[in-house]
Design an enzyme around this catalytic site. Sequence first.
Site, mmCIF file in Angstrom:
data_model
loop_
_atom_site.group_PDB
_atom_site.id
_atom_site.type_symbol
_atom_site.label_atom_id
_atom_site.label_comp_id
_atom_site.label_asym_id
_atom_site.label_seq_id
_atom_site.Cartn_x
_atom_site.Cartn_y
_atom_site.Cartn_z
ATOM 1 N N ALA A 101 0.455 -1.236 -0.111
ATOM 2 C CA ALA A 101 -0.104 -0.238 0.191
ATOM 3 C C ALA A 101 0.951 0.937 0.180
ATOM 4 O O ALA A 101 0.664 2.051 -0.625
ATOM 5 C CB ALA A 101 -1.006 -0.263 1.810
ATOM 6 N N GLY A 102 2.149 0.770 0.672
ATOM 7 C CA GLY A 102 2.768 2.616 0.770
ATOM 8 C C GLY A 102 3.471 3.024 -0.716
ATOM 9 O O GLY A 102 3.516 1.749 -1.671
ATOM 10 N N CYS A 103 4.349 4.236 -0.696
ATOM 11 C CA CYS A 103 4.405 4.680 -1.805
ATOM 12 C C CYS A 103 5.752 4.057 -2.433
ATOM 13 O O CYS A 103 5.741 3.937 -3.316
ATOM 14 C CB CYS A 103 4.016 6.220 -1.843
ATOM 15 S SG CYS A 103 2.870 6.745 -2.221
ATOM 16 N N VAL A 104 6.603 3.874 -1.411
ATOM 17 C CA VAL A 104 7.811 3.922 -1.395
ATOM 18 C C VAL A 104 8.214 2.426 -1.043
ATOM 19 O O VAL A 104 8.276 2.000 0.246
ATOM 20 C CB VAL A 104 8.602 4.702 -0.653
ATOM 21 C CG1 VAL A 104 10.257 4.611 -0.809
ATOM 22 C CG2 VAL A 104 8.798 6.198 -1.846
ATOM 23 N N SER B 45 8.253 4.337 -8.004
ATOM 24 C CA SER B 45 7.337 4.247 -8.895
ATOM 25 C C SER B 45 7.076 3.547 -9.889
ATOM 26 O O SER B 45 6.686 2.581 -9.957
ATOM 27 C CB SER B 45 6.273 5.058 -8.258
ATOM 28 O OG SER B 45 6.080 5.104 -6.764
#
Lengths: 104, 177
Positions: A101-104, B45
Site C-alpha cells: 500500500a505504501g508509495c515507497v 514507482s
Amino acid sequence: MSTTMLAGREIHVDGEGFLTEYDEWDESLALELATQIGVEMTPEHWDVIRFLRSDFAQTGQTATTRRVQAVGGVPVKQQFALFPKKPGKKMSYIAGLPKPAGCV
Amino acid sequence: MTDVETRPAIVPDFGDDEETDRKLVIICSKGNLDMAYPGLILANSALGEGIQVDLFFTFWGFDMITKDRQTKLKFSPVGNTAMHLPVGGRMPQWLSPFPGMTWVATKMMKKQIDDLGVPPVDEFLDQIVASGGRLWACRMSADMQKLTMADLRDDVEDIITAADFMDLSEGAQTLFI
C-alpha cells in the site's frame, strides 16, 4: 467474492487473482502461484517470500521493495532480478498478500 | 446456495508478455528538500511497474546529485503559505525568514520523511539506480556551477546537452518538476 482452484484446493481471491484470505496460503500454494506467473522458486526467492509473510504477520502490511531491502536484507537490485519488472506486485502475489500500500 | 462463484484459475496479468515502450523522463530542477521528493517517488514507482525511467537534473536540481550537497538539501518555509504548524494554524509569513527557521523546518521535514520509511535523497537515488533508473546531468548547469563528473555521484551516466536530452526524451512522457 470469487474463488479459484489452485494446488488442488479452492482459494478466495480478488478480481485480479490476489488472495483475500491470507490463512489459506502455505508454501505448496506459493509454488503454484509462482508457476502461474512464470517464476521458478529458488532459495533466494523463498527468502523474500518468507520475509514478506513474517513481516505481514507483525505489521499487518505487505512490505514494499524498500522495506524488503532495509529490513529483509535483500537488495532492490536482486529483487528485480528474482521477480522481473514488477517485483512489488509479484512478490506479494506469490506470498498470498495484498499489493503493497505504501508509495515507497 | 452460495454467493461464492467458482471459476477457472484467476491469475493477475503482470503484462510480461506485452512489449511496453512506456518511458518516463523526469526533469528535476529544484534543490529544495521538499521539491526533491516528487521526482524521486514517481521514478521509484514507475520502475517498480516495469517502466523505463531517466532522470535529468538541471539548475538547482544539481544539488540532488552533487556528492557534497545531496545530503544537505534544505526546506525553507519562506514564501510558503501552505506551511502549517504542528500546534495548528499557519506559520505567519513574518516569522519564516527568522534565523534558525530553515534549520528547524528542515529537521522537522526530514523526521516526517524518515517516519514514513522513505529514504534520504542520496539513498533514494541509490535505490532508483539499483532498480534500473538512469541519472543524467545538464551541461549548461554544470558549466554555470563549474562542476564536472568528478563532483557528481559516480552513477550519473553523463553530462549532456539540451540536444542530447531531445534524443533521450523521444517518445517518453516527460515531467518537469
